[in-house]
Design an enzyme around this catalytic site. Structure first.
Site, PDB file in Angstrom:
ATOM      1  CG  HIS A   1      -0.171   0.336   2.501  1.00  0.00           C
ATOM      2  ND1 HIS A   1       0.616  -0.586   3.152  1.00  0.00           N
ATOM      3  CD2 HIS A   1      -0.063   1.471   3.227  1.00  0.00           C
ATOM      4  CE1 HIS A   1       1.146  -0.043   4.220  1.00  0.00           C
ATOM      5  NE2 HIS A   1       0.767   1.204   4.300  1.00  0.00           N
TER       6      HIS A   1
HETATM    7  C1  UD1 Z   1      -1.170   6.393   5.577  1.00  0.00           C
HETATM    8  C2  UD1 Z   1       0.254   6.757   5.965  1.00  0.00           C
HETATM    9  C3  UD1 Z   1       1.165   5.543   5.790  1.00  0.00           C
HETATM   10  C4  UD1 Z   1       0.620   4.334   6.531  1.00  0.00           C
HETATM   11  C5  UD1 Z   1      -0.839   4.091   6.154  1.00  0.00           C
HETATM   12  C6  UD1 Z   1      -1.401   3.013   7.040  1.00  0.00           C
HETATM   13  C7  UD1 Z   1       0.924   9.091   5.545  1.00  0.00           C
HETATM   14  C8  UD1 Z   1       1.741   9.974   4.682  1.00  0.00           C
HETATM   15  N1  UD1 Z   1       0.789   7.813   5.128  1.00  0.00           N
HETATM   16  O1  UD1 Z   1      -1.176   6.062   4.200  1.00  0.00           O
HETATM   17  O2  UD1 Z   1       2.449   5.835   6.293  1.00  0.00           O
HETATM   18  O3  UD1 Z   1       1.393   3.216   6.188  1.00  0.00           O
HETATM   19  O4  UD1 Z   1      -1.606   5.292   6.362  1.00  0.00           O
HETATM   20  O5  UD1 Z   1      -2.409   2.295   6.431  1.00  0.00           O
HETATM   21  O6  UD1 Z   1       0.419   9.524   6.556  1.00  0.00           O
HETATM   22  N2  UD1 Z   1      -8.774   5.876   2.106  1.00  0.00           N
HETATM   23  C9  UD1 Z   1      -9.999   5.275   2.293  1.00  0.00           C
HETATM   24  N3  UD1 Z   1     -10.455   5.145   3.571  1.00  0.00           N
HETATM   25  C10 UD1 Z   1      -9.781   5.595   4.641  1.00  0.00           C
HETATM   26  C11 UD1 Z   1      -8.541   6.214   4.444  1.00  0.00           C
HETATM   27  C12 UD1 Z   1      -8.046   6.337   3.172  1.00  0.00           C
HETATM   28  O7  UD1 Z   1     -10.663   4.851   1.355  1.00  0.00           O
HETATM   29  O8  UD1 Z   1     -10.261   5.432   5.775  1.00  0.00           O
HETATM   30  C13 UD1 Z   1      -8.228   5.990   0.729  1.00  0.00           C
HETATM   31  C14 UD1 Z   1      -8.480   7.337   0.082  1.00  0.00           C
HETATM   32  O9  UD1 Z   1      -8.685   7.119  -1.282  1.00  0.00           O
HETATM   33  C15 UD1 Z   1      -7.163   8.059   0.280  1.00  0.00           C
HETATM   34  C16 UD1 Z   1      -6.147   6.931   0.228  1.00  0.00           C
HETATM   35  O10 UD1 Z   1      -6.805   5.818   0.793  1.00  0.00           O
HETATM   36  O11 UD1 Z   1      -6.930   9.048  -0.690  1.00  0.00           O
HETATM   37  C17 UD1 Z   1      -4.848   7.229   0.983  1.00  0.00           C
HETATM   38  O12 UD1 Z   1      -5.130   7.582   2.341  1.00  0.00           O
HETATM   39  P1  UD1 Z   1      -4.062   8.455   3.188  1.00  0.00           P
HETATM   40  O13 UD1 Z   1      -4.545   8.618   4.576  1.00  0.00           O
HETATM   41  O14 UD1 Z   1      -3.704   9.694   2.445  1.00  0.00           O
HETATM   42  O15 UD1 Z   1      -2.755   7.605   3.173  1.00  0.00           O
HETATM   43  P2  UD1 Z   1      -2.503   6.042   3.354  1.00  0.00           P
HETATM   44  O16 UD1 Z   1      -2.121   5.490   2.020  1.00  0.00           O
HETATM   45  O17 UD1 Z   1      -3.631   5.421   4.078  1.00  0.00           O
HETATM   46  N1  UDP Z   2      -3.600  -4.949   9.325  1.00  0.00           N
HETATM   47  C1  UDP Z   2      -4.920  -5.378   9.583  1.00  0.00           C
HETATM   48  N2  UDP Z   2      -5.694  -5.754   8.521  1.00  0.00           N
HETATM   49  C2  UDP Z   2      -5.257  -5.738   7.236  1.00  0.00           C
HETATM   50  C3  UDP Z   2      -3.910  -5.324   6.990  1.00  0.00           C
HETATM   51  C4  UDP Z   2      -3.125  -4.935   8.055  1.00  0.00           C
HETATM   52  O1  UDP Z   2      -5.351  -5.412  10.731  1.00  0.00           O
HETATM   53  O2  UDP Z   2      -6.024  -6.087   6.326  1.00  0.00           O
HETATM   54  C5  UDP Z   2      -2.768  -4.489  10.456  1.00  0.00           C
HETATM   55  C6  UDP Z   2      -1.464  -5.229  10.642  1.00  0.00           C
HETATM   56  O3  UDP Z   2      -1.626  -6.325  11.507  1.00  0.00           O
HETATM   57  C7  UDP Z   2      -0.545  -4.168  11.244  1.00  0.00           C
HETATM   58  C8  UDP Z   2      -1.086  -2.879  10.706  1.00  0.00           C
HETATM   59  O4  UDP Z   2      -2.377  -3.156  10.170  1.00  0.00           O
HETATM   60  O5  UDP Z   2      -0.642  -4.126  12.660  1.00  0.00           O
HETATM   61  C9  UDP Z   2      -0.182  -2.337   9.646  1.00  0.00           C
HETATM   62  O6  UDP Z   2      -0.756  -1.227   9.057  1.00  0.00           O
HETATM   63  P1  UDP Z   2      -0.345  -0.712   7.624  1.00  0.00           P
HETATM   64  O7  UDP Z   2       0.325  -1.788   6.873  1.00  0.00           O
HETATM   65  O8  UDP Z   2      -1.557  -0.089   7.049  1.00  0.00           O
HETATM   66  O9  UDP Z   2       0.647   0.489   7.961  1.00  0.00           O
HETATM   67  P2  UDP Z   2       2.227   0.589   8.196  1.00  0.00           P
HETATM   68  O10 UDP Z   2       2.612  -0.315   9.300  1.00  0.00           O
HETATM   69  O11 UDP Z   2       2.899   0.282   6.897  1.00  0.00           O
HETATM   70  O12 UDP Z   2       2.407   2.042   8.529  1.00  0.00           O
END
Ligand code: UD1
Ligand code: UDP
Length: 357
Positions: free
Chosen positions: A205
């Site tokens: 992601h």
């Molecule tokens: C963010 C963090 C990343 C982390 C991830 C955890 C930053 C810069 N990035 O990335 O480090 O690994 O969270 O999962 O803070 N969206 C939904 N539903 C939601 C949230 C997001 O559909 O509840 C979709 C939207 O299309 C949005 C995209 O996901 O534009 C990205 O969401 P965003 O919060 O900008 O960043 P993440 O990729 O989730």
């Molecule tokens: N996770 C979850 N369901 C999923 C994928 C991930 O509960 O479908 C949990 C996973 O166990 C871990 C956390 O989400 O604790 C990791 O989050 P993510 O990969 O979104 O973010 P990152 O760690 O890269 O910031």
């Protein structure tokens, strides 16, 4: 002593849970401020429910947006709440935009900041997370480093040793507190027609992987080859960011079973029974290591070098041949490495350090 806990995304909720649990147990004066960066049920509320967390007192509902817009909205919203509540300490966890904006809003109001999971570095400034980590560390008063290595990094950047505390990573606490519950909480493998140790689990992601068409296509090609060569199911709970760009780029993955992002207890079941995990997630690299499941990281670097050192993880980047080669290397390794992330008492340590007892 009044404490504000800021969370915004899935991993922050999961990794802050042990600290919240400890503050709750001690009946401390604290409240949760949710930025609303994540808002979909399966990226947010489900974790509050499963981990038994109290509801947030405030939700800023900032939602998605460009980095500047999202960060700015969080800054403004957090400032307002902090002015109203006047806490003594603000705690943030990890490296998201919610973390940086929360820490910045607090430090500008002369409120002490505690950074949980301080001192991680990938040395890759193309990643938004690297900027967030560095800036947050440098405006924090308490730096809760998960390992001695993270402490060394902070010392080398000139941060005073009096501010740094090696606590272990709270993800160990979360896993230890939930693994048994996960095993007894339904049959995720069965419902996906999977057999223990006979499937691969994938999560991809990160912005640098999925917002770049060529790179995302190359990773999906590599995963498709893995599925074909090993004739094993490859399960991919797909983050909404990846789902969106996959559709925009017109990518059609071969051989992968895509499912919606799943709840934590089901995900723990999937992780602990996987033959191997392929991921670009920070938290998942750690969890694979703690659960003794080999990991292939679909990135060129990692801020979790401890996993490479103990042998639980390998960096494969995004080239299909290298992904396959790394997977084979990891399948041949004994999974008897030690867990470098602590003993599962990080949450308690952090609460004690903040409260001074
Ligand atoms: C963010 C963090 C990343 C982390 C991830 C955890 C930053 C810069 N990035 O990335 O480090 O690994 O969270 O999962 O803070 N969206 C939904 N539903 C939601 C949230 C997001 O559909 O509840 C979709 C939207 O299309 C949005 C995209 O996901 O534009 C990205 O969401 P965003 O919060 O900008 O960043 P993440 O990729 O989730
Ligand atoms: N996770 C979850 N369901 C999923 C994928 C991930 O509960 O479908 C949990 C996973 O166990 C871990 C956390 O989400 O604790 C990791 O989050 P993510 O990969 O979104 O973010 P990152 O760690 O890269 O910031």
């Amino acid at each position: 002593m009044k404490i504000t806990i800021i969370v915004g995304t899935r991993p922050e909720i999961i990794k802050m849970a042990p600290v919240i649990r400890e503050l709750e147990k001690r009946q401390e004066n604290y409240f949760i401020l949710h930025t609303g960066q994540h808002y979909s049920y399966n990226l947010d509320r489900v974790f509050f429910e499963q981990l038994g967390l109290p509801p947030s007192k405030y939700n800023l509902e900032v939602g998605s947006g460009s980095p500047a817009k999202q960060t700015a909205r969080i800054l403004i919203g957090v400032e307002k709440v902090l002015q109203q509540e006047s806490p003594d300490v603000v705690l943030v966890e990890g490296d998201t935009n919610s973390v940086l904006a929360g820490a910045l809003a607090a430090v500008k109001l002369h409120i002490k900041v505690g950074h949980v999971e301080a001192g991680l570095r990938s040395y890759d400034k193309n990643m938004p997370e690297e900027i967030n980590r560095m800036l947050t560390d440098h405006c924090s008063d308490y730096l809760f480093a998960p390992t001695e290595k993270a402490k060394e990094i902070l010392l080398n950047e000139g941060i005073l040793k009096e501010k740094i505390f090696v606590t272990g990573n709270t993800i160990v606490d979360t896993i230890y507190q939930n693994l048994e519950i996960a095993r007894e909480s339904g049959n995720t493998l069965g419902s996906l027609h999977l057999k223990p140790k006979q499937y691969f689990l994938v999560t991809v992601h990160r912005q640098e992987n999925v917002d770049n068409r060529a790179r995302f296509a190359s990773i999906l090609e590599g995963l498709g080859r893995v599925a074909a060569e090993f004739e094993m199911p490859v399960i991919y709970p797909i983050h909404p960011r990846s789902r969106k760009t996959m559709a925009e780029f017109g990518l059609q993955p071969r051989g992968l079973k895509l499912i919606e992002p799943i709840d934590f207890l089901s995900f723990l079941q999937l992780e602990s029974s996987a033959r191997l995990i392929l991921t670009d997630s920070g938290g998942v690299q750690e969890e694979a290591c703690i659960l003794s499941v080999p990991c292939v990281t679909l990135r060129d670097n990692t801020e979790r070098p401890e996993t490479l050192e103990v042998g639980s993880n390998i960096l494969a980047g995004a080239v299909p041949e290298k992904i396959l080669k790394c997977l084979k290397t990891m399948l041949g390794r004994e999974n008897n490495w030690r867990n470098p992330f602590g003993d599962g008492d990080a949450g308690e340590r952090i609460a004690r350090l903040i409260m001074g007892v």
